[in-house]
Design a protein around this motif. Sequence first.
Motif, PDB file in Angstrom:
ATOM      1  N   ASN A  70      -8.017 -20.692   9.985  1.00  0.00           N
ATOM      2  CA  ASN A  70      -6.816 -20.066   9.382  1.00  0.00           C
ATOM      3  C   ASN A  70      -6.696 -19.227  10.123  1.00  0.00           C
ATOM      4  O   ASN A  70      -5.995 -17.954   9.360  1.00  0.00           O
ATOM      5  CB  ASN A  70      -6.789 -19.977   7.791  1.00  0.00           C
ATOM      6  N   LYS A 110      -9.087 -15.862  24.317  1.00  0.00           N
ATOM      7  CA  LYS A 110      -8.405 -15.729  25.096  1.00  0.00           C
ATOM      8  C   LYS A 110      -7.648 -15.363  25.739  1.00  0.00           C
ATOM      9  O   LYS A 110      -7.110 -15.664  26.836  1.00  0.00           O
ATOM     10  CB  LYS A 110      -7.493 -15.600  23.515  1.00  0.00           C
ATOM     11  N   ILE A 141      -1.573 -12.348  21.816  1.00  0.00           N
ATOM     12  CA  ILE A 141      -3.186 -13.135  21.300  1.00  0.00           C
ATOM     13  C   ILE A 141      -2.885 -11.731  20.688  1.00  0.00           C
ATOM     14  O   ILE A 141      -4.374 -13.211  19.620  1.00  0.00           O
ATOM     15  CB  ILE A 141      -4.057 -12.330  23.137  1.00  0.00           C
ATOM     16  N   TYR A 180      -1.057 -11.428  17.637  1.00  0.00           N
ATOM     17  CA  TYR A 180      -0.627 -11.975  16.817  1.00  0.00           C
ATOM     18  C   TYR A 180      -0.886 -13.016  16.659  1.00  0.00           C
ATOM     19  O   TYR A 180      -1.393 -14.136  14.644  1.00  0.00           O
ATOM     20  CB  TYR A 180       0.939 -12.061  17.095  1.00  0.00           C
ATOM     21  N   GLY A 181      -1.475 -14.323  17.145  1.00  0.00           N
ATOM     22  CA  GLY A 181      -2.204 -14.955  17.385  1.00  0.00           C
ATOM     23  C   GLY A 181      -4.110 -15.365  16.936  1.00  0.00           C
ATOM     24  O   GLY A 181      -4.178 -16.613  16.094  1.00  0.00           O
ATOM     25  N   CYS A 182      -4.316 -14.475  16.476  1.00  0.00           N
ATOM     26  CA  CYS A 182      -5.261 -14.508  15.980  1.00  0.00           C
ATOM     27  C   CYS A 182      -5.283 -13.840  14.873  1.00  0.00           C
ATOM     28  O   CYS A 182      -6.574 -13.235  14.626  1.00  0.00           O
ATOM     29  CB  CYS A 182      -6.539 -13.336  16.972  1.00  0.00           C
ATOM     30  N   GLY A 183      -3.828 -14.232  14.348  1.00  0.00           N
ATOM     31  CA  GLY A 183      -3.973 -12.765  13.544  1.00  0.00           C
ATOM     32  C   GLY A 183      -4.517 -10.813  12.583  1.00  0.00           C
ATOM     33  O   GLY A 183      -3.528 -11.091  11.381  1.00  0.00           O
ATOM     34  N   ASP A 235      -5.090 -17.727  12.798  1.00  0.00           N
ATOM     35  CA  ASP A 235      -4.106 -17.201  12.268  1.00  0.00           C
ATOM     36  C   ASP A 235      -3.486 -16.875  11.981  1.00  0.00           C
ATOM     37  O   ASP A 235      -1.875 -16.462  12.547  1.00  0.00           O
ATOM     38  CB  ASP A 235      -3.139 -18.061  13.831  1.00  0.00           C
ATOM     39  N   LYS A 236      -3.479 -17.403  10.845  1.00  0.00           N
ATOM     40  CA  LYS A 236      -2.364 -16.731   9.668  1.00  0.00           C
ATOM     41  C   LYS A 236      -2.933 -15.993   8.485  1.00  0.00           C
ATOM     42  O   LYS A 236      -4.089 -14.879   9.069  1.00  0.00           O
ATOM     43  CB  LYS A 236      -2.547 -18.335   8.241  1.00  0.00           C
ATOM     44  N   ARG A 248     -11.779 -12.408  14.005  1.00  0.00           N
ATOM     45  CA  ARG A 248     -10.509 -12.767  15.156  1.00  0.00           C
ATOM     46  C   ARG A 248     -10.915 -11.660  16.113  1.00  0.00           C
ATOM     47  O   ARG A 248     -10.554 -12.161  17.335  1.00  0.00           O
ATOM     48  CB  ARG A 248      -9.483 -11.444  14.181  1.00  0.00           C
ATOM     49  N   GLU A 286     -12.544 -14.461  18.871  1.00  0.00           N
ATOM     50  CA  GLU A 286     -11.360 -15.335  19.284  1.00  0.00           C
ATOM     51  C   GLU A 286     -10.302 -15.049  19.859  1.00  0.00           C
ATOM     52  O   GLU A 286      -9.729 -14.901  21.316  1.00  0.00           O
ATOM     53  CB  GLU A 286     -10.988 -16.156  17.806  1.00  0.00           C
ATOM     54  N   ALA A 287      -9.918 -13.725  20.367  1.00  0.00           N
ATOM     55  CA  ALA A 287      -8.930 -13.127  20.534  1.00  0.00           C
ATOM     56  C   ALA A 287      -9.793 -12.693  22.589  1.00  0.00           C
ATOM     57  O   ALA A 287      -9.351 -12.941  22.811  1.00  0.00           O
ATOM     58  CB  ALA A 287      -8.389 -11.138  20.283  1.00  0.00           C
TER      59      ALA A 287
END
Length: 291
Positions: free
Chosen positions: A196, A244, A256, A258-261, A198-199, A237, A240-241
């Motif tokens: 989760n 990407k 990127i 926002y997509g990683c939260g 990205d949330k 996070r 993950e960034a």
Amino acid sequence: MNVLEFTIPVAHDQSVIVQEDAMPYFYPYLHRHNEAQLIWILEGEGTLIAGTDIHTFNSNDIFLLGANQPHLFKSNPDYFSAESNKQIRSVMVFFNPYGNLAPLFQLPEMVSLLAFIRQHSGGFKLPATYVTAVSQLILAIQTATDAERITRFIELLTNLYQFNSKFTPLSAAALTQVSENEGIRISNIYNYVMHNLDKAITLDDIAHKANLTPPAFCRYFKKHTGSTFITFLNQLRVNEACKKLTSGKDEAVAMIAYGCGFNSITNFNRIFKDVTGVSPREYLNHYKGNY
């Protein structure tokens, strides 16, 4: 770090065990075992948690994990999709220098290799320069039988020992012994967060998943991981960034983030630099400069 105890399938007639896996994704729980583990990832991408530290893994990476070192190879989210046709493939060499192999390592000629193993109880990632040579030695152990397997194993350790100055530990975290239930609870927290990222993940959300109140969860997480939950979340996070940013897909930095939260570019840039020591743009430029 509190983790799930895990016993590998032991071949009673072998002191050095080679296991080859081909599965939809890696074993999804944080765990450890008495054996040290050298793993060559033939196919697969994701996040490695070793002790309390977080790393990215990709195809053709080789890692050493120390005996009893907590670890989790978490495949990327797309591996868990119902439509996914991806798989992971790996070859692993397990050995316990304090078990069946203890008499071998007590020989005077093995003192330096035992010291090497102890030195790297926190594990390491093999530099790409040495992957071809070491992967061939892993395959040689896999196809060897009886005494030849021990000979090949010593050859592998000797080569790793010669590369010693090039290694950086994966983790220096202390280890503690805990129950299976505690290990599963920590694993479930990690799994929820990684699925989760990205949330928005609130403290109330994650505390509820752990069946604790928010204050109790904060104390629990700090006690069992040595890190605050926010620090752990930010590290995941940013990791993950980083993946990407270097994926070659040329996504905008804002997308990127926002997509990683992350909820703002300013917040993303600040936390990214806190974790990596450089800005996202500097990180990307450094990566491109190495290729």
